[in-house]
Design a protein around this motif. Structure first.
Motif, short mmCIF file in Angstrom:
data_model
loop_
_atom_site.label_atom_id
_atom_site.label_comp_id
_atom_site.label_asym_id
_atom_site.label_seq_id
_atom_site.Cartn_x
_atom_site.Cartn_y
_atom_site.Cartn_z
N ASN A 270 -14.77 -31.87 -84.45
CA ASN A 270 -13.66 -31.58 -85.37
C ASN A 270 -13.87 -32.16 -86.76
OD1 ASN A 270 -13.32 -34.27 -84.92
ND2 ASN A 270 -11.11 -34.18 -84.66
N GLY A 271 -15.04 -32.77 -86.99
CA GLY A 271 -15.35 -33.26 -88.34
C GLY A 271 -14.95 -34.70 -88.59
N ASP A 272 -14.55 -35.45 -87.56
CA ASP A 272 -14.34 -36.89 -87.74
C ASP A 272 -15.73 -37.53 -87.92
OD1 ASP A 272 -11.70 -36.37 -87.21
OD2 ASP A 272 -11.68 -37.27 -85.20
N VAL A 273 -15.78 -38.55 -88.78
CA VAL A 273 -17.09 -39.10 -89.16
C VAL A 273 -17.15 -40.61 -88.94
CG1 VAL A 273 -18.66 -39.51 -91.11
CG2 VAL A 273 -17.51 -37.31 -90.88
N PRO A 346 -11.05 -39.83 -90.21
CA PRO A 346 -10.59 -38.55 -89.67
C PRO A 346 -11.02 -37.39 -90.56
CG PRO A 346 -8.72 -39.95 -90.34
CD PRO A 346 -9.97 -40.73 -90.60
N GLY A 347 -11.36 -36.28 -89.93
CA GLY A 347 -11.83 -35.10 -90.66
C GLY A 347 -10.87 -34.66 -91.75
N GLU A 348 -9.58 -34.93 -91.58
CA GLU A 348 -8.62 -34.46 -92.59
C GLU A 348 -8.87 -35.12 -93.95
OE1 GLU A 348 -4.97 -36.07 -90.53
OE2 GLU A 348 -4.56 -36.70 -92.57
N ALA A 352 -16.21 -32.34 -97.15
CA ALA A 352 -17.29 -31.52 -96.60
C ALA A 352 -18.28 -32.38 -95.83
CB ALA A 352 -18.02 -30.77 -97.71
N VAL A 353 -18.81 -31.79 -94.77
CA VAL A 353 -19.96 -32.36 -94.07
C VAL A 353 -21.10 -31.38 -94.31
CG1 VAL A 353 -20.99 -32.87 -91.83
CG2 VAL A 353 -18.60 -33.48 -92.26
N VAL A 354 -22.18 -31.87 -94.93
CA VAL A 354 -23.29 -30.97 -95.26
C VAL A 354 -24.50 -31.35 -94.42
CG1 VAL A 354 -24.73 -30.06 -97.10
CG2 VAL A 354 -22.42 -30.85 -97.62
N THR A 355 -25.02 -30.40 -93.68
CA THR A 355 -26.25 -30.62 -92.92
C THR A 355 -27.32 -29.66 -93.45
OG1 THR A 355 -25.98 -28.96 -91.19
CG2 THR A 355 -24.80 -31.05 -90.88
#
Ligand code: MRU
Length: 536
Positions: A270-273, A346-348, A352-355
């Motif tokens: 869900n984009g949590d980092v 938290p993703g909120e 952006a997450v860039v791979t």
């Protein structure tokens, strides 16, 4: 390609990150215990780098157990005990011809691999790389070594691609201005096979002439920022200043930061980092100031098995990392310590997450889901055949309006100085944006509401025609105006708004809406950037 870690003469070769920036000491690892110690003490650190070292560590184990099981003659000839720092272990080229390992040797390698995978729990790259090389265990040590070499080469390529993609994104998010980037921890070549992730993107932006300054968080307690990132930036001749971690939010408030770029140790679906402790605080501050936070990482950092960040194990480290500075105790004896090495953002809060292969937008996805949950669909309203999406429930939630406003500001930061809201629902979000951005709000009204003199533009609707009016004196000449409405449907209203703004001598800078009905292609009628939180 020059790698930060390599396999040479039966050993892992790298730079000891503990002695930087004072000394560039080579580090040669020939045993599994040596690899584990190097990873635990951060001689080798950074999510991709520990994955690569772990993979080579399994190769060391396999070569050693293979050599032990091979003929006494070849084992003696090559001295393949793998435990000394003088070399003589089995090598990729010069090792005894070790074939498949017997059951006992395979079990021993698996046990070593488990110890390696467990030595730092947060960065998924370590367990991922160890699991990946273990799939080659039945083929024997050389296959494991070949797989580790493949991981090394892939990581270098992945970082290069992710860094370029992230630089492109940052250029889109912050167009036409010199950039001040803030970064945390060390995500450079030292932390990866080569090139770096977030720092790779910063170096790429610097090469493109876009960076005026990098603010480097010192990164307490182990100072990866001030020791390692500063060293890498100096090496690349990129202007930087170090700040204490607690100065970052104030730097944002002072307008010293256009974008925050960080790496990651584990990213859930869900984009949590999970990233170095302090990242969550940076993300909160960046969201407050409408500053994009961009995470750059290879796909090997994405943990597809994990739905959200709540399942991430955060490593807690020794108390003396906090109670001492450079070996001198700075806290009272017996002081209790809380020393998490990472946190989970938290993703909120992640723009952006860039791979190497994609750009995820966790904050926008989360916001779109919130908008969906607060939208009521009313068929045949206000006339038959019109599908009405009622966004009024959104406005019953002040936190949601605030998040929408900040998402819009993040997208158009530095590009507008006035907000024009379209009557009636555009007033609601428009006012919230103007308030959060501390700029003035101008209403674009239905006919006859504003006192003359006014500019007016007539336009067609899905159901009839309408007119928008703007007070002649409402906007100063050359003002950069963000046009705001709730829904973008055919684009007729927004196009009329842009025309009206232009008629008054101001410049339409962009259009922001909560919901875009993509089937009606409204965006195509507008020759300005459009940001829609949700598109259906
Ligand atoms: O404890 P460390 O120094 O290994 O932590 C590293 C970080 O948090 C990095 O920012 C992350 O691993 C990304 S490395 C490209």
């Amino acid at each position: 390609m020059k790698y930060s870690i390599s396999w040479n003469g039966g050993a892992i070769l790298t730079t000891d990150q503990r002695s930087l920036p004072h000394q560039e000491s080579p580090l040669r690892l020939t045993t599994v215990d040596g690899v584990i110690d190097a990873i635990r003490t951060l001689a080798v650190r950074g999510a991709p780098a520990i994955g690569i070292a772990g993979a080579f560590g399994v190769a060391l184990s396999a070569l050693r157990h293979g050599a032990e099981g091979a003929t006494a003659e070849s084992a003696t000839a090559e001295g393949a005990q793998g435990g000394d720092a003088q070399g003589g272990s089995a090598t990729a080229e010069g090792s005894p011809a070790v074939g498949a390992l017997d059951e006992r040797a395979q079990a021993a390698v698996r046990a070593d691999a488990a110890r390696i995978a467990d030595c730092r729990p947060t960065a998924v790259n370590l367990s991922w790389a160890v699991a990946r090389v273990l799939t080659r265990l039945p083929e024997g040590p050389q296959a494991i070594l070949a797989e580790a070499e493949a991981i090394l080469a892939e990581d270098a390529r992945a970082n290069r691609a992710a860094a370029r993609r992230a630089a492109d994104l940052v250029e889109q998010l912050c167009p036409d201005r010199p950039l001040r980037a803030l970064t945390h921890c060390n995500t450079g070549r030292l932390a990866t096979a080569a090139g770096g992730t977030a720092l790779g993107a910063i170096l790429e932006l610097a090469e493109r002439g876009r960076i005026v300054e990098v603010l480097v968080d010192e990164t307490r307690p182990l100072l990866q920022g001030s020791r390692l990132t500063a060293w890498e930036l100096a090496e690349a001749d990129v202007p930087y200043r170090i700040c204490v971690d607690s100065a970052a939010a104030f730097a944002m408030a002072q307008g010293l930061v256009d974008v925050v770029l960080v790496g990651a140790d584990r990213i859930s679906r869900n984009g949590d980092v999970a990233n170095k402790i302090g990242t969550y605080g940076l993300a909160l501050a960046a969201a407050r100031h409408g500053i994009p936070l961009v995470v750059v990482a290879p796909e090997s950092t994405v943990d597809e098995a994990l739905e959200s960040g709540s399942g991430i194990v955060v490593e807690e480290r020794r108390a003396d990392e906090v109670t001492s500075v450079a070996g001198t105790r700075t806290a009272p004896a017996g002081a209790g310590v809380y020393n998490p090495a990472f946190d989970v953002t938290p993703g909120e809060l992640v723009t952006a997450v860039v791979t190497e292969s994609r750009v995820l937008e966790p904050a926008r996805d989360d916001l779109a889901a919130q908008v969906a949950a607060h939208t009521v669909h009313i068929p045949d309203h206000p006339i038959e055949g019109v599908d009405f999406q009622d966004l009024m429930p959104v406005y019953t939630q002040p936190w949601l309006v605030d998040r929408l406003a900040r998402a819009v500001i993040t997208r158009f930061r530095g590009e507008f100085d006035h907000v024009a809201g379209i009557e009636a629902r555009g007033f609601l979000l428009g006012m919230a944006i103007a308030q959060a951005a501390e700029c003035s709000f101008v209403p674009l009204r239905k006919p006859g509401k504003l006192p003359p003199p006014v500019h007016a533009v007539e336009y067609e609707l899905e159901y009839g025609t309408d007119t928008l009016e703007l007070g002649e004196e409402a906007l100063p000449a050359g003002a950069r105006v963000l046009i705001v409405d709730d829904v973008l449907a055919t684009g007729g209203t927004a196009a009329a708004a842009a025309k009206l703004v232009g008629q008054s001598g101001a410049v339409p800078a962009g259009c922001a809406v909560i919901l875009e009905l993509t089937g009606l292609a409204g965006r195509d009628r507008l020759s300005l950037p459009v940001f829609a939180v949700r598109a259906i």
